[in-house]
Motif scaffolding. Structure first.
Motif, PDB file in Angstrom:
ATOM      1  N   LYS A  48       0.829  -1.209   0.000  1.00 34.42           N
ATOM      2  CA  LYS A  48       0.000   0.000   0.000  1.00 34.42           C
ATOM      3  C   LYS A  48       0.857   1.250   0.000  1.00 34.42           C
ATOM      4  O   LYS A  48       0.609   2.194  -0.762  1.00 34.42           O
ATOM      5  CB  LYS A  48      -0.923  -0.011   1.226  1.00 34.42           C
ATOM      6  CG  LYS A  48      -1.775   1.252   1.347  1.00 34.42           C
ATOM      7  CD  LYS A  48      -2.643   1.215   2.598  1.00 34.42           C
ATOM      8  CE  LYS A  48      -3.460   2.505   2.729  1.00 34.42           C
ATOM      9  NZ  LYS A  48      -4.300   2.489   3.971  1.00 34.42           N
ATOM     10  N   ARG A  49       1.888   1.289   0.846  1.00 39.86           N
ATOM     11  CA  ARG A  49       2.736   2.475   0.922  1.00 39.86           C
ATOM     12  C   ARG A  49       3.666   2.589  -0.283  1.00 39.86           C
ATOM     13  O   ARG A  49       3.986   3.697  -0.718  1.00 39.86           O
ATOM     14  CB  ARG A  49       3.545   2.450   2.222  1.00 39.86           C
ATOM     15  CG  ARG A  49       2.687   2.348   3.479  1.00 39.86           C
ATOM     16  CD  ARG A  49       1.587   3.407   3.512  1.00 39.86           C
ATOM     17  NE  ARG A  49       0.720   3.240   4.689  1.00 39.86           N
ATOM     18  CZ  ARG A  49      -0.395   3.913   4.887  1.00 39.86           C
ATOM     19  NH1 ARG A  49      -0.810   4.787   3.987  1.00 39.86           N
ATOM     20  NH2 ARG A  49      -1.133   3.708   5.971  1.00 39.86           N
ATOM     21  N   ILE A  50       4.076   1.461  -0.820  1.00 44.72           N
ATOM     22  CA  ILE A  50       4.901   1.488  -2.028  1.00 44.72           C
ATOM     23  C   ILE A  50       4.130   2.160  -3.162  1.00 44.72           C
ATOM     24  O   ILE A  50       4.674   2.978  -3.920  1.00 44.72           O
ATOM     25  CB  ILE A  50       5.318   0.060  -2.441  1.00 44.72           C
ATOM     26  CG1 ILE A  50       6.284  -0.526  -1.404  1.00 44.72           C
ATOM     27  CG2 ILE A  50       5.959   0.053  -3.828  1.00 44.72           C
ATOM     28  CD1 ILE A  50       6.614  -1.984  -1.617  1.00 44.72           C
ATOM     29  N   ALA A  51       2.828   1.852  -3.262  1.00 49.49           N
ATOM     30  CA  ALA A  51       1.998   2.433  -4.319  1.00 49.49           C
ATOM     31  C   ALA A  51       1.796   3.931  -4.133  1.00 49.49           C
ATOM     32  O   ALA A  51       1.467   4.649  -5.091  1.00 49.49           O
ATOM     33  CB  ALA A  51       0.641   1.720  -4.358  1.00 49.49           C
ATOM     34  N   GLU A  52       1.994   4.431  -2.907  1.00 48.83           N
ATOM     35  CA  GLU A  52       1.812   5.856  -2.631  1.00 48.83           C
ATOM     36  C   GLU A  52       3.021   6.702  -3.025  1.00 48.83           C
ATOM     37  O   GLU A  52       2.924   7.927  -3.100  1.00 48.83           O
ATOM     38  CB  GLU A  52       1.507   6.064  -1.140  1.00 48.83           C
ATOM     39  CG  GLU A  52       0.148   5.506  -0.722  1.00 48.83           C
ATOM     40  CD  GLU A  52      -0.086   5.615   0.766  1.00 48.83           C
ATOM     41  OE1 GLU A  52      -1.221   5.346   1.204  1.00 48.83           O
ATOM     42  OE2 GLU A  52       0.860   5.964   1.502  1.00 48.83           O
ATOM     43  N   VAL A  53       4.149   6.064  -3.254  1.00 45.59           N
ATOM     44  CA  VAL A  53       5.341   6.819  -3.670  1.00 45.59           C
ATOM     45  C   VAL A  53       5.111   7.330  -5.096  1.00 45.59           C
ATOM     46  O   VAL A  53       4.770   6.555  -5.986  1.00 45.59           O
ATOM     47  CB  VAL A  53       6.601   5.935  -3.630  1.00 45.59           C
ATOM     48  CG1 VAL A  53       7.814   6.721  -4.142  1.00 45.59           C
ATOM     49  CG2 VAL A  53       6.856   5.415  -2.210  1.00 45.59           C
ATOM     50  N   PRO A  54       5.256   8.627  -5.329  1.00 42.83           N
ATOM     51  CA  PRO A  54       5.010   9.180  -6.667  1.00 42.83           C
ATOM     52  C   PRO A  54       5.820   8.464  -7.747  1.00 42.83           C
ATOM     53  O   PRO A  54       6.993   8.127  -7.531  1.00 42.83           O
ATOM     54  CB  PRO A  54       5.455  10.639  -6.533  1.00 42.83           C
ATOM     55  CG  PRO A  54       5.277  10.953  -5.082  1.00 42.83           C
ATOM     56  CD  PRO A  54       5.631   9.684  -4.356  1.00 42.83           C
ATOM     57  N   ALA A  55       5.190   8.230  -8.858  1.00 42.03           N
ATOM     58  CA  ALA A  55       5.853   7.513  -9.945  1.00 42.03           C
ATOM     59  C   ALA A  55       7.090   8.237 -10.450  1.00 42.03           C
ATOM     60  O   ALA A  55       8.027   7.611 -10.970  1.00 42.03           O
ATOM     61  CB  ALA A  55       4.865   7.301 -11.097  1.00 42.03           C
ATOM     62  N   ASP A  56       7.110   9.555 -10.306  1.00 36.11           N
ATOM     63  CA  ASP A  56       8.251  10.329 -10.798  1.00 36.11           C
ATOM     64  C   ASP A  56       9.316  10.589  -9.731  1.00 36.11           C
ATOM     65  O   ASP A  56      10.275  11.315  -9.988  1.00 36.11           O
ATOM     66  CB  ASP A  56       7.787  11.666 -11.386  1.00 36.11           C
ATOM     67  CG  ASP A  56       7.071  12.546 -10.362  1.00 36.11           C
ATOM     68  OD1 ASP A  56       6.791  12.048  -9.247  1.00 36.11           O
ATOM     69  OD2 ASP A  56       6.786  13.713 -10.684  1.00 36.11           O
ATOM     70  N   PHE A  57       9.165   9.973  -8.550  1.00 35.71           N
ATOM     71  CA  PHE A  57      10.191  10.159  -7.532  1.00 35.71           C
ATOM     72  C   PHE A  57      11.432   9.366  -7.918  1.00 35.71           C
ATOM     73  O   PHE A  57      11.358   8.172  -8.203  1.00 35.71           O
ATOM     74  CB  PHE A  57       9.703   9.709  -6.150  1.00 35.71           C
ATOM     75  CG  PHE A  57      10.739   9.926  -5.063  1.00 35.71           C
ATOM     76  CD1 PHE A  57      10.852  11.151  -4.447  1.00 35.71           C
ATOM     77  CD2 PHE A  57      11.602   8.894  -4.694  1.00 35.71           C
ATOM     78  CE1 PHE A  57      11.814  11.372  -3.462  1.00 35.71           C
ATOM     79  CE2 PHE A  57      12.564   9.093  -3.710  1.00 35.71           C
ATOM     80  CZ  PHE A  57      12.670  10.338  -3.099  1.00 35.71           C
ATOM     81  N   LYS A  58      12.573  10.016  -7.931  1.00 34.86           N
ATOM     82  CA  LYS A  58      13.834   9.387  -8.325  1.00 34.86           C
ATOM     83  C   LYS A  58      14.650   9.027  -7.092  1.00 34.86           C
ATOM     84  O   LYS A  58      15.205   9.892  -6.431  1.00 34.86           O
ATOM     85  CB  LYS A  58      14.642  10.326  -9.223  1.00 34.86           C
ATOM     86  CG  LYS A  58      13.926  10.784 -10.477  1.00 34.86           C
ATOM     87  CD  LYS A  58      13.657   9.616 -11.425  1.00 34.86           C
ATOM     88  CE  LYS A  58      13.027  10.108 -12.726  1.00 34.86           C
ATOM     89  NZ  LYS A  58      12.696   8.990 -13.636  1.00 34.86           N
TER      90      LYS A  58
END
Length: 315
Positions: A48-58
């Motif tokens: 659940k928390r992994i999915a909350e990380v923005p897709a564009d976060f590097k």
């Protein structure tokens, strides 16, 4: 204000060195100081928390969560293990739980306190876990996910007749050791001002640069109380049994203050990390990590993203 500046004497320093050496032996028994850290709590991946990380976060490194952390000798928060090269402590254990939750390896980067802001902004690490207090000024440049109370503790000799310190009147007339140029000094001097205004006896404030000499002053009766960072004092009390906690005060007194994982402003990583911490609180794993390092009194009930912080100077 009854301030007394104390200077270390050679004889006191020699005696303190013996005290410190003995404490190191007790530390090995009371805490796991090995580089293996076999008792470190590991947790499951949190989809659940992994999915909350923005897709564009590097992330700094593929497959890793890179954490900037102080490696100076401040157990139980952080220090080197018995091999003098592996970093251990509460901060490391929390960082490991965050990395596990995000399904990533933990990568630690040593950073001096003064250098963490630049290191974070320049992308040397994804987050910082280094006893950073939330302040309104820092919130202008960084995001925060709280994980521990910013607590200051009053500690006395184990057999002291002092049982509790909860208010300014409780330290009237006592000899109190604190740290120069810190929040605890500001609080102590304000309590002294209030006591004097109420007609109570002045506090005798003492300063020492060396923790072992500070301990010797308390044990010999030259000081009644040490008022300093609770975490490091709790560690000392646990390893030598010579002092006891008789009261705590928020580092932001008269308002509360909390320590937080620090991330780049607007990066989007703060909310997932806050969620992870709250999940660890709900599962009980958060409390287990705290108790491993005898930091139970500093537990928070709920992690927050960017809560009200300590006000700017003069505000």
């Amino acid at each position: 204000m009854g301030i007394l500046q104390n200077r270390k004497l050679l004889a006191a320093g020699a005696m303190a060195a013996m005290v410190f050496g003995a404490s190191a032996t007790f530390a090995a028994d009371a805490f796991d100081l090995s580089p293996e850290q076999t008792n470190r709590l590991r947790v499951e991946k949190n989809d659940k928390r992994i999915a909350e990380v923005p897709a564009d976060f590097k992330f700094v490194q593929d497959g890793a969560l890179t954490i900037g952390i102080s490696t100076s000798g401040h157990l139980p928060l952080h220090d080197y293990a018995s091999d003098s090269k592996t970093v251990i402590g509460y901060d490391v254990d929390l960082a490991q739980a965050l990395a596990d939750s995000l399904g990533r390896d933990l990568q630690l980067v040593s950073v001096a306190w003064a250098d963490w802001p630049l290191g974070l902004v320049s992308g040397k690490f994804d987050a910082v876990i280094s006893n950073v207090t939330v302040t309104e000024e820092r919130k202008e440049k960084f995001d925060f996910s709280t994980y521990r109370k910013d607590e200051l503790g009053f500690y006395v000799k184990a057999d002291s007749s002092i049982q509790a310190i909860k208010a300014p009147k409780d330290i009237a007339g006592l000899k109190v050791i604190t740290d120069a140029g810190t929040n605890q000094e500001k609080i102590l001097l304000e309590w002294d001002r209030q006591n004097l205004a109420a007609g109570l006896s002045a506090i005798e404030v003492q300063y020492y640069d060396d923790d072992a000499v500070k301990d010797l002053a308390v044990q010999s009766g030259r000081a009644d109380v040490v008022f300093s960072v609770n975490a490091t004092q709790a560690y000392s009390a646990a390893i030598n049994g010579k002092t006891k906690l008789v009261g705590t005060v928020s580092g932001g007194w008269p308002i509360s203050a909390e320590i937080a994982v620090t991330t780049r402003k607007g990066s989007g990583l703060a909310e997932p990390l806050t969620g992870v911490i709250n999940d660890l609180i709900a599962s009980g794993d958060y409390r287990k990590i705290l108790e491993t390092w005898k930091l139970g009194p500093e537990a928070i009930e709920k992690a927050q993203t960017n809560p009200p912080g300590l006000p700017k100077s003069g505000s």
